[in-house]
Design a protein around this motif. Structure first.
Motif, mmCIF file in Angstrom:
data_model
loop_
_atom_site.group_PDB
_atom_site.id
_atom_site.type_symbol
_atom_site.label_atom_id
_atom_site.label_comp_id
_atom_site.label_asym_id
_atom_site.label_seq_id
_atom_site.Cartn_x
_atom_site.Cartn_y
_atom_site.Cartn_z
ATOM 1 N N TYR A 226 17.005 70.315 24.410
ATOM 2 C CA TYR A 226 16.270 70.002 23.177
ATOM 3 C C TYR A 226 17.153 69.469 22.396
ATOM 4 O O TYR A 226 16.810 68.311 21.855
ATOM 5 C CB TYR A 226 15.884 71.308 22.752
ATOM 6 N N TRP A 227 18.344 69.655 21.986
ATOM 7 C CA TRP A 227 19.170 69.291 21.093
ATOM 8 C C TRP A 227 19.854 67.937 21.470
ATOM 9 O O TRP A 227 20.265 67.298 20.935
ATOM 10 C CB TRP A 227 20.427 70.411 20.708
ATOM 11 N N ALA A 228 20.021 68.051 22.886
ATOM 12 C CA ALA A 228 20.602 66.623 23.296
ATOM 13 C C ALA A 228 19.530 65.664 23.070
ATOM 14 O O ALA A 228 20.029 64.511 22.648
ATOM 15 C CB ALA A 228 21.147 66.634 24.960
ATOM 16 N N ARG A 229 18.274 65.702 23.357
ATOM 17 C CA ARG A 229 17.464 64.692 22.948
ATOM 18 C C ARG A 229 17.059 64.268 21.446
ATOM 19 O O ARG A 229 17.203 63.209 21.109
ATOM 20 C CB ARG A 229 16.094 65.107 23.636
ATOM 21 N N ALA A 233 18.853 60.619 20.092
ATOM 22 C CA ALA A 233 17.872 59.772 19.812
ATOM 23 C C ALA A 233 18.454 58.942 18.725
ATOM 24 O O ALA A 233 19.224 59.308 17.698
ATOM 25 C CB ALA A 233 16.551 60.182 19.486
ATOM 26 N N THR A 234 17.872 57.629 18.488
ATOM 27 C CA THR A 234 18.180 56.915 17.379
ATOM 28 C C THR A 234 18.191 57.344 16.019
ATOM 29 O O THR A 234 16.883 57.589 15.847
ATOM 30 C CB THR A 234 17.580 55.600 17.506
ATOM 31 N N LYS A 235 18.877 57.313 15.344
ATOM 32 C CA LYS A 235 18.782 57.550 13.760
ATOM 33 C C LYS A 235 19.062 56.575 12.872
ATOM 34 O O LYS A 235 20.100 55.780 13.071
ATOM 35 C CB LYS A 235 19.960 58.797 13.560
ATOM 36 N N PRO A 242 23.652 57.953 10.400
ATOM 37 C CA PRO A 242 22.642 56.976 11.262
ATOM 38 C C PRO A 242 23.670 56.465 12.555
ATOM 39 O O PRO A 242 24.771 56.104 12.555
ATOM 40 C CB PRO A 242 22.328 55.677 10.410
ATOM 41 N N HIS A 243 23.046 56.403 13.742
ATOM 42 C CA HIS A 243 23.483 55.728 14.915
ATOM 43 C C HIS A 243 22.565 55.228 15.836
ATOM 44 O O HIS A 243 21.400 55.618 15.722
ATOM 45 C CB HIS A 243 24.388 56.794 15.744
ATOM 46 N N ARG A 247 21.718 59.002 23.702
ATOM 47 C CA ARG A 247 21.174 60.167 24.510
ATOM 48 C C ARG A 247 22.118 60.178 25.689
ATOM 49 O O ARG A 247 22.230 61.180 26.340
ATOM 50 C CB ARG A 247 19.781 59.912 24.888
ATOM 51 N N VAL A 248 22.562 58.873 26.153
ATOM 52 C CA VAL A 248 23.197 59.023 27.413
ATOM 53 C C VAL A 248 24.458 59.755 27.251
ATOM 54 O O VAL A 248 24.915 60.271 28.401
ATOM 55 C CB VAL A 248 23.490 57.415 28.018
ATOM 56 N N TRP A 249 25.368 59.555 26.300
ATOM 57 C CA TRP A 249 26.458 60.503 25.963
ATOM 58 C C TRP A 249 26.010 61.961 25.850
ATOM 59 O O TRP A 249 26.813 62.856 26.353
ATOM 60 C CB TRP A 249 27.201 59.907 24.700
ATOM 61 N N TYR A 250 25.095 62.356 25.198
ATOM 62 C CA TYR A 250 24.812 63.694 25.059
ATOM 63 C C TYR A 250 24.196 64.485 26.577
ATOM 64 O O TYR A 250 24.734 65.337 26.775
ATOM 65 C CB TYR A 250 23.727 63.930 24.375
ATOM 66 N N PHE A 251 23.643 63.347 27.248
ATOM 67 C CA PHE A 251 23.154 63.758 28.590
ATOM 68 C C PHE A 251 24.614 64.024 29.438
ATOM 69 O O PHE A 251 24.480 64.711 30.549
ATOM 70 C CB PHE A 251 22.001 63.224 29.264
#
Length: 293
Positions: A226-229, A233-235, A242-243, A247-251
């Motif tokens: 949940y938190w990785a997604r 996600a785009t902020k 903002p970034h 998600r690829v890095w979190y996953f």
């Protein structure tokens, strides 16, 4: 967290990244790893207890108890896991609230299940609406533990049942010939001997449990997925940090975590297998005997 992080718009480079990684939501992400580990640590012994009870029941001489044990394993193994993961928490939640409604709610003569909804009075809700949020999360976690334990307990029961049948019958008959009661044979001979046969299957079951923990996300628990997604996600500029889509890095972090958990599990399971195989009439025990010779 740091005083220098008060105005993120004035930060850049490593200072920006350090402040980003120490925000409150990031610490919720870090804490969610503990939630997942707690699930595995709690579910493993509870599922093993379910499995042990199911295996003993499946071997019982009393037919209804034997049917119950075999029916439990057959039912859970024959239905997709996700169905039980979604069904058990809902069924338990509504069942408990229904029982509470019988005691705490004024009688209306109407079933709580009506018009396509399940409705009880506020006093019967679990947890109560006035209960602190932490207890809502604990309650959801407990329901998840029960769901996981029922599913993995059925698989454990199948493994333990096979392991009990693998213990040489001659050993049990010898114990009976010495005057041991069936309970003593089971406690002193069958159960100690079966572990060396059960451990390979239980090891695989543990690794499956490790990989199944992302299902917490489907139960509404804010776990690592949940938190990785959420964080990856785009902020946009509306956010303090903002970034783009990360998600690829979190996953990737989750990938490394699960690979690490698998490697650590394999190491300790290998040690345990070696210990249990010592002196046993199994393939691993025979290999150890020949190596010693």
């Amino acid at each position: 967290m740091f005083a220098s992080c008060a105005d993120p718009s004035q930060l850049d480079g490593l200072a920006w990244l350090l402040c980003y990684l120490t925000t409150g939501k990031q610490f919720l992400f870090y804490g969610s790893f503990l939630t997942v580990i707690a699930l595995m640590v709690i579910v493993a012994p509870v599922a093993l207890a379910f499995g042990f009870a199911g295996a003993i029941a499946a071997r019982a001489h009393f037919a209804p108890l034997r049917w119950l044990g075999k029916g439990y394993t057959a039912m859970v193994r024959g239905v997709p896991d996700i169905i039980f993961f979604l069904f058990v928490p809902v069924a338990m939640d509504q069942g408990l609230e229904y029982l509470r409604s019988k005691v705490l709610c004024p009688s209306t003569g109407q079933s709580p299940w009506h018009d396509g909804e399940f409705t009880v009075c506020a006093a019967a809700k679990l947890p109560l609406s006035t209960t602190p949020q932490i207890w809502h999360e604990v309650y959801g976690f407990v329901l998840a533990v029960v769901a996981f334990a029922i599913v993995f307990g059925a698989f454990a029961a199948n493994v333990l049942y096979g392991a009990m049948n693998a213990v040489p019958r001659a050993q049990l008959e010898t114990a009976e010939a010495y005057g041991m009661t069936p309970a003593q044979v089971r406690r002193r001979i069958l159960i100690p001997q079966m572990w060396s046969y059960a451990l390979p299957g239980l090891s695989n079951l543990w690794l499956i449990l490790v990989k199944a923990t992302p299902l917490l996300f489907l139960l509404g628990i804010e776990d690592i997925v949940y938190w990785a997604r959420e964080l990856g996600a785009t902020k946009s500029g509306f956010y303090a940090y903002p970034h783009p889509d990360w998600r690829v890095w979190y996953f990737l972090v989750l990938l490394l975590y699960y690979l690490g958990m698998t490697k650590i599990s394999e190491y300790f399971l290998g040690k345990l297998t070696t210990r249990l195989a010592r002196g046993q009439a199994t393939m691993a025990g025979e290999a150890m005997r020949k190596a010693g010779a």
